[in-house]
Design an enzyme around this catalytic site. Structure first.
Site, PDB file in Angstrom:
ATOM      1  CB  CYS A  11     -25.477 -35.016 -55.517  1.00 53.57           C
ATOM      2  SG  CYS A  11     -25.433 -36.324 -56.737  1.00 53.57           S
TER       3      CYS A  11
ATOM      4  CG  HIS B  75     -23.552 -31.642 -57.167  1.00 54.31           C
ATOM      5  ND1 HIS B  75     -22.535 -32.517 -56.899  1.00 54.31           N
ATOM      6  CD2 HIS B  75     -24.445 -32.313 -57.943  1.00 54.31           C
ATOM      7  CE1 HIS B  75     -22.794 -33.671 -57.482  1.00 54.31           C
ATOM      8  NE2 HIS B  75     -23.940 -33.574 -58.124  1.00 54.31           N
TER       9      HIS B  75
ATOM     10  CG  ASN C  41     -22.168 -35.977 -60.389  1.00 51.57           C
ATOM     11  OD1 ASN C  41     -21.893 -36.019 -59.193  1.00 51.57           O
ATOM     12  ND2 ASN C  41     -23.404 -35.899 -60.837  1.00 51.57           N
TER      13      ASN C  41
HETATM   14  O1  UT7 Z   1     -25.674 -35.341 -59.409  1.00 48.28           O
HETATM   15  C1  UT7 Z   1     -26.937 -35.333 -59.971  1.00 48.28           C
HETATM   16  C2  UT7 Z   1     -26.981 -36.315 -61.080  1.00 48.28           C
HETATM   17  N1  UT7 Z   1     -27.213 -36.009 -62.389  1.00 48.28           N
HETATM   18  C3  UT7 Z   1     -27.119 -34.872 -63.101  1.00 48.28           C
HETATM   19  O2  UT7 Z   1     -26.861 -33.825 -62.652  1.00 48.28           O
HETATM   20  C4  UT7 Z   1     -27.365 -34.981 -64.545  1.00 48.28           C
HETATM   21  C5  UT7 Z   1     -28.320 -33.975 -65.073  1.00 48.28           C
HETATM   22  N2  UT7 Z   1     -28.483 -34.153 -66.511  1.00 48.28           N
HETATM   23  C6  UT7 Z   1     -27.520 -33.831 -67.399  1.00 48.28           C
HETATM   24  O3  UT7 Z   1     -26.453 -33.371 -67.048  1.00 48.28           O
HETATM   25  C7  UT7 Z   1     -27.863 -33.995 -68.856  1.00 48.28           C
HETATM   26  O4  UT7 Z   1     -29.223 -34.289 -68.995  1.00 48.28           O
HETATM   27  C8  UT7 Z   1     -27.014 -35.075 -69.582  1.00 48.28           C
HETATM   28  C9  UT7 Z   1     -25.567 -34.611 -69.702  1.00 48.28           C
HETATM   29  C10 UT7 Z   1     -27.080 -36.384 -68.838  1.00 48.28           C
HETATM   30  C11 UT7 Z   1     -27.535 -35.287 -70.990  1.00 48.28           C
HETATM   31  O5  UT7 Z   1     -27.517 -34.074 -71.701  1.00 48.28           O
HETATM   32  P1  UT7 Z   1     -28.799 -33.556 -72.481  1.00 48.28           P
HETATM   33  O6  UT7 Z   1     -28.423 -32.305 -73.131  1.00 48.28           O
HETATM   34  O7  UT7 Z   1     -29.945 -33.533 -71.495  1.00 48.28           O
HETATM   35  O8  UT7 Z   1     -28.976 -34.669 -73.553  1.00 48.28           O
HETATM   36  P2  UT7 Z   1     -30.224 -35.640 -73.830  1.00 48.28           P
HETATM   37  O9  UT7 Z   1     -30.346 -36.645 -72.748  1.00 48.28           O
HETATM   38  O10 UT7 Z   1     -31.424 -34.779 -74.140  1.00 48.28           O
HETATM   39  O11 UT7 Z   1     -29.739 -36.335 -75.131  1.00 48.28           O
HETATM   40  C12 UT7 Z   1     -29.536 -35.630 -76.364  1.00 48.28           C
HETATM   41  C13 UT7 Z   1     -29.036 -36.610 -77.401  1.00 48.28           C
HETATM   42  C14 UT7 Z   1     -29.849 -37.890 -77.468  1.00 48.28           C
HETATM   43  O12 UT7 Z   1     -29.908 -38.292 -78.805  1.00 48.28           O
HETATM   44  P3  UT7 Z   1     -31.242 -38.070 -79.679  1.00 48.28           P
HETATM   45  O13 UT7 Z   1     -32.316 -38.807 -78.948  1.00 48.28           O
HETATM   46  O14 UT7 Z   1     -31.438 -36.591 -79.684  1.00 48.28           O
HETATM   47  O15 UT7 Z   1     -30.873 -38.656 -80.990  1.00 48.28           O
HETATM   48  C15 UT7 Z   1     -29.023 -38.872 -76.687  1.00 48.28           C
HETATM   49  O16 UT7 Z   1     -29.245 -40.195 -77.081  1.00 48.28           O
HETATM   50  O17 UT7 Z   1     -27.700 -37.017 -77.079  1.00 48.28           O
HETATM   51  C16 UT7 Z   1     -27.627 -38.436 -77.038  1.00 48.28           C
HETATM   52  N3  UT7 Z   1     -26.637 -38.828 -76.036  1.00 48.28           N
HETATM   53  C17 UT7 Z   1     -25.324 -38.937 -76.303  1.00 48.28           C
HETATM   54  N4  UT7 Z   1     -24.624 -38.757 -77.433  1.00 48.28           N
HETATM   55  C18 UT7 Z   1     -23.293 -38.934 -77.370  1.00 48.28           C
HETATM   56  C19 UT7 Z   1     -26.833 -39.120 -74.735  1.00 48.28           C
HETATM   57  N5  UT7 Z   1     -25.674 -39.428 -74.130  1.00 48.28           N
HETATM   58  C20 UT7 Z   1     -24.735 -39.329 -75.098  1.00 48.28           C
HETATM   59  C21 UT7 Z   1     -23.335 -39.510 -75.101  1.00 48.28           C
HETATM   60  N6  UT7 Z   1     -22.668 -39.288 -76.256  1.00 48.28           N
HETATM   61  N7  UT7 Z   1     -22.657 -39.863 -73.997  1.00 48.28           N
END
Ligand code: UT7
Length: 328
Positions: A115, A255, A285
């Protein structure tokens, strides 16, 4: 050495027509529109048509950037394509693009910094002009991330989209153009965001296919923490190197990974949300394409005026990061 001032003299973008909405994703994985919008800010993203590959998206964006610069393909001395989704390992997507454009005089290579690739490309191309080696460099960020996204993995499939953005770099008047670059990498974090299969370590096989090793894997939370830390500090470093301060910034072009990451960078820089170009709600993204597409849209929307101070900042797999200050 006498360095020439170098800036952006033309911008262009292309996004595929096909839209994938949050509502459609609700039918594909266990997720919902509310979660996606509140956690990421993304509402929809574009997906390349079956016959479209990265060089096709790059071609459309590049054509527009070259025309906007008032040039023809013959004027381009070098083509840099920043991508992690090349059409194939080789020939490079930059060579495929050179052929499509008929840019017969141009050298061409791909650049891999995920990225952050577009900012790495700006730094590379602008220095080649500053030193007098070339006159016009085409820098493209182009991705078809849909081809390496696992649409059964809700942690990643809600985030990514396809598109391409391009700029032509050339000499500008004294006082304008790029004022600084801040590039960085931390290879120890490489495992956090990667496609493991298909390279020399793990060549494609029936086993790598069945283990889904050709798709993006991401430790979202760890990448998130890294992003929040690095976006602010890289932008601050670039401003300091340029001898400028946060108050000087007219437009931040970040980004487009997650609205919460952009908001944290804005708060670190003491900038209001209107000072950032944000379009991730429409495109998600697009990795290396995110920043040049956002810039091209800012130009289309007349959000950039002569003399404005722009800050580009991005982060990504590698891990890598990059920031740059430009006087438009
Ligand atoms: O270009 C560079 C590439 N990447 C990035 O910039 C991504 C950087 N990371 C992020 O943007 C975030 O970490 C995410 C958007 C990917 C995830 O958000 P988060 O607030 O960090 O969520 P999390 O991974 O801590 O997950 C929280 C909860 C989990 O459930 P439990 O374990 O708390 O029960 C996940 O399983 O949300 C759940 N979850 C979802 N729920 C509904 C994860 N993905 C989803 C989804 N829909 N799509």
């Amino acid at each position: 050495m006498n360095l020439h001032p170098v800036g952006i003299i033309g911008t262009g973008k292309y996004v595929p027509e096909n839209i994938l909405t949050n509502q459609q994703l609700e039918q594909m994985v266990e997720t919902n529109d509310e979660w996606i919008v509140t956690r990421t800010g993304i509402k929809e993203r574009r997906l390349a048509a079956e016959q479209e590959a990265t060089s096709d998206l790059a071609y459309e964006a590049a054509k527009r950037a070259i025309a906007a610069a008032g040039l023809t393909a013959d004027d381009i001395d070098l083509i840099i394509v920043a991508t992690i989704t090349p059409d194939m390992f080789f020939p490079s997507t930059a060579c495929l693009l050179q052929d499509k454009l008929g840019a017969a005089k141009a050298a061409a290579f791909d650049l891999s910094a995920a990225c952050s690739g577009f900012i790495y490309g700006l730094a590379t191309g602008s220095n080649m002009i500053a030193t007098g080696m070339y006159k016009h460099v085409l820098v493209v960020g182009a991705e078809t991330l849909s081809r390496i996204t696992d649409y059964t993995d809700r942690n990643t499939c809600i985030l990514f989209g396809d598109g391409a953005g391009a700029v032509v770099l050339g000499q500008v008047e004294e006082g304008r153009g790029f004022k600084s670059f801040e590039l960085g990498a931390d290879g120890s974090g490489g495992e956090l965001l990667r496609v493991r299969g298909g390279g020399s370590r793990l060549p494609a096989s029936a086993q790598t296919l069945s283990e889904k090793q050709h798709y993006i894997y991401m430790a979202g939370n760890d990448v998130f923490k890294f992003a929040v830390r690095i976006m602010g500090s890289a932008a601050e470093e670039a401003l300091a190197k340029a001898g400028m301060s946060k108050e000087d910034v007219d437009l931040l072009v970040p980004h487009q990974a997650n609205i919460r990451i952009i908001q944290s960078a804005l708060s670190r820089l003491n900038l209001a949300e209107e000072k950032a170009m944000i379009n991730l709600d429409k495109y998600g993204n697009m990795s290396a394409a995110s920043i040049p597409v956002a810039l091209a849209e800012a130009v289309e929307q007349n959000r950039v005026k002569e003399g404005d101070c722009l800050v580009f900042v991005g982060f990504g797999g590698g891990l890598t990061w990059g920031a740059s200050v430009l006087i438009w």
